[in-house]
Motif scaffolding. Structure first.
Motif, PDB file in Angstrom:
ATOM      1  N   VAL A  76      -4.289 -19.354  13.529  1.00  0.00           N
ATOM      2  CA  VAL A  76      -3.732 -18.947  12.250  1.00  0.00           C
ATOM      3  C   VAL A  76      -4.057 -17.471  12.040  1.00  0.00           C
ATOM      4  N   GLY A  77      -3.082 -16.748  11.529  1.00  0.00           N
ATOM      5  CA  GLY A  77      -3.282 -15.342  11.189  1.00  0.00           C
ATOM      6  C   GLY A  77      -3.552 -15.236   9.702  1.00  0.00           C
ATOM      7  N   ILE A  78      -4.656 -14.605   9.340  1.00  0.00           N
ATOM      8  CA  ILE A  78      -4.987 -14.389   7.933  1.00  0.00           C
ATOM      9  C   ILE A  78      -4.600 -12.957   7.589  1.00  0.00           C
ATOM     10  N   ALA A  79      -3.574 -12.810   6.794  1.00  0.00           N
ATOM     11  CA  ALA A  79      -3.098 -11.481   6.402  1.00  0.00           C
ATOM     12  C   ALA A  79      -3.914 -10.951   5.236  1.00  0.00           C
ATOM     13  N   VAL A  80      -4.538  -9.814   5.455  1.00  0.00           N
ATOM     14  CA  VAL A  80      -5.305  -9.130   4.415  1.00  0.00           C
ATOM     15  C   VAL A  80      -4.416  -7.957   4.002  1.00  0.00           C
ATOM     16  N   ASP A  81      -3.414  -8.276   3.203  1.00  0.00           N
ATOM     17  CA  ASP A  81      -2.361  -7.313   2.908  1.00  0.00           C
ATOM     18  C   ASP A  81      -1.586  -7.781   1.675  1.00  0.00           C
ATOM     19  N   ARG A  82      -0.632  -6.971   1.238  1.00  0.00           N
ATOM     20  CA  ARG A  82       0.225  -7.343   0.113  1.00  0.00           C
ATOM     21  C   ARG A  82       1.389  -8.187   0.618  1.00  0.00           C
ATOM     22  N   LYS A  83       1.845  -9.116  -0.246  1.00  0.00           N
ATOM     23  CA  LYS A  83       2.929 -10.036   0.142  1.00  0.00           C
ATOM     24  C   LYS A  83       4.154  -9.308   0.690  1.00  0.00           C
ATOM     25  N   GLU A  84       4.569  -8.249   0.013  1.00  0.00           N
ATOM     26  CA  GLU A  84       5.784  -7.543   0.450  1.00  0.00           C
ATOM     27  C   GLU A  84       5.596  -6.908   1.825  1.00  0.00           C
TER      28      GLU A  84
END
Length: 158
Positions: A76-84
């Motif tokens: 699984v990739g955990i995105a530490v970022d904004r949705k857009e």
């Protein structure tokens, strides 16, 4: 003023790592938890669209994951970022594994709780779930590193 039980409880809760509610499947927003991952080996990759090594490693990780025997490993990739930013990146660079969005307010503490003492990206953990053996990898990964880490994790539980 005497500290109350309630204020002590709030302080204790604030010190705990991110709750399951801080992870949401992308793009549907369904609350996710690492317990949702059932394979004997769990790979968690922390990334951001602004991170050049993250962008570089993701297509290879995706191709690697497609080659794995179903049920043998979860990635699984955990995105530490904004949705857009996540949406734009994944539209251009789709991956074969699930992406979850970190929605909490303290990504450094969240990553630190998972072994990232530096707070840098990319960061990947490979864990043998049954025995809890976990390897933390700071920096980019490729197929060779993933194969080695999975083999080591699986051997640790025998």
């Amino acid at each position: 003023m005497k500290p109350s039980f309630l204020s002590a409880a709030v302080l204790i809760l604030a010190a705990l790592p991110a709750a399951a509610a801080d992870l949401a499947a992308f793009p549907d927003g369904k609350v996710r938890d690492f317990a949702d991952l059932k394979a004997p080996v769990r790979i968690v990759n922390f990334w951001g669209s602004y991170c050049k090594p993250c962008v570089k490693e993701m297509p290879e990780m995706s191709a690697w994951f497609k080659k794995q025997k179903k049920g043998s490993v979860d990635l699984v990739g955990i995105a530490v970022d904004r949705k857009e930013n996540i949406a734009a990146f994944l539209k251009q660079t789709p991956v074969s594994y699930p992406v979850w969005h970190y929605t909490g307010n303290d990504s450094r503490s969240f990553m630190k709780a998972h072994g990232n003492t530096v707070g840098a990206l990319p960061f990947t953990t490979v864990e043998a779930v049954k025995c809890g053996k976990r390897e933390a990898i700071l920096g980019g990964v490729d197929s060779k590193k993933l194969d080695e880490a999975v083999k080591k994790a699986a051997a640790a539980c025998k």
